[in-house]
Write a protein that holds these residues in place. Structure first.
Motif, PDB file in Angstrom:
ATOM      1  N   SER A   1      45.940  46.249  46.563  1.00 43.77           N
ATOM      2  CA  SER A   1      46.070  47.679  46.342  1.00 43.77           C
ATOM      3  C   SER A   1      45.107  48.464  47.227  1.00 43.77           C
ATOM      4  N   GLY A   2      44.145  47.729  47.828  1.00 46.36           N
ATOM      5  CA  GLY A   2      43.187  48.386  48.693  1.00 46.36           C
ATOM      6  C   GLY A   2      41.977  48.909  47.936  1.00 46.36           C
ATOM      7  N   THR A   3      41.948  48.708  46.635  1.00 42.88           N
ATOM      8  CA  THR A   3      40.800  49.173  45.856  1.00 42.88           C
ATOM      9  C   THR A   3      39.785  48.052  45.735  1.00 42.88           C
ATOM     10  N   TRP A   4      38.557  48.438  45.670  1.00 41.67           N
ATOM     11  CA  TRP A   4      37.477  47.467  45.491  1.00 41.67           C
ATOM     12  C   TRP A   4      36.596  47.922  44.368  1.00 41.67           C
ATOM     13  N   PRO A   5      36.169  47.091  43.511  1.00 41.26           N
ATOM     14  CA  PRO A   5      36.451  45.662  43.451  1.00 41.26           C
ATOM     15  C   PRO A   5      37.820  45.395  42.836  1.00 41.26           C
ATOM     16  N   PRO A   6      38.375  44.202  43.090  1.00 43.24           N
ATOM     17  CA  PRO A   6      39.657  43.861  42.479  1.00 43.24           C
ATOM     18  C   PRO A   6      39.505  43.747  40.958  1.00 43.24           C
ATOM     19  N   ALA A   7      40.603  43.768  40.266  1.00 43.40           N
ATOM     20  CA  ALA A   7      40.580  43.769  38.799  1.00 43.40           C
ATOM     21  C   ALA A   7      39.864  42.557  38.223  1.00 43.40           C
ATOM     22  N   TRP A   8      39.964  41.402  38.894  1.00 40.29           N
ATOM     23  CA  TRP A   8      39.348  40.192  38.357  1.00 40.29           C
ATOM     24  C   TRP A   8      37.855  40.122  38.625  1.00 40.29           C
ATOM     25  N   PHE A   9      37.331  40.978  39.465  1.00 40.50           N
ATOM     26  CA  PHE A   9      35.927  40.932  39.857  1.00 40.50           C
ATOM     27  C   PHE A   9      35.033  41.158  38.638  1.00 40.50           C
ATOM     28  N   GLY A  10      34.087  40.249  38.437  1.00 38.60           N
ATOM     29  CA  GLY A  10      33.170  40.362  37.311  1.00 38.60           C
ATOM     30  C   GLY A  10      33.791  39.947  35.994  1.00 38.60           C
ATOM     31  N   SER A  11      34.856  39.162  36.042  1.00 41.21           N
ATOM     32  CA  SER A  11      35.556  38.800  34.813  1.00 41.21           C
ATOM     33  C   SER A  11      34.894  37.651  34.066  1.00 41.21           C
ATOM     34  N   ILE A  12      33.924  36.975  34.701  1.00 44.46           N
ATOM     35  CA  ILE A  12      33.201  35.911  34.004  1.00 44.46           C
ATOM     36  C   ILE A  12      31.714  36.198  34.060  1.00 44.46           C
ATOM     37  N   GLU A  13      30.995  35.601  33.153  1.00 45.58           N
ATOM     38  CA  GLU A  13      29.553  35.783  33.118  1.00 45.58           C
ATOM     39  C   GLU A  13      28.870  34.628  33.812  1.00 45.58           C
TER      40      GLU A  13
END
Length: 79
Positions: A44-56
């Motif tokens: 989509s060209g957006t940063w960060p992607p939706a999955w970014f930071g999804s885990i600890e």
């Protein structure tokens, strides 16, 4: 003016066989890279992607401890 493909064909036709043989691996690599770029999904060209930071993470932020880690490893022989 010729198209790039026509110019490429003309240049290849002018090459001696040994030069063409040397060039072949490079051309194969260029072809694979072009195919990989074409197959890469467009984001989509957006940063960060939706999955970014999804885990600890399991440890503290290494960037905060970079100086400490480098100091501890400096001068250590490889194992």
């Amino acid at each position: 003016m010729s198209t790039p493909r026509e110019e490429l064909h003309a240049l290849i036709d002018e090459l001696p066989d040994d030069a063409a043989a040397e060039l072949l691996p490079e051309l194969r690599l260029l072809k694979l890279q072009a195919e990989a770029r074409a197959e890469r999904p467009r984001g989509s060209g957006t940063w960060p992607p939706a999955w970014f930071g999804s885990i600890e993470g399991s440890s503290t932020d290494i960037s905060e401890r970079a100086d400490e880690i480098l100091r501890a490893e400096l001068g250590r022989s490889p194992q």
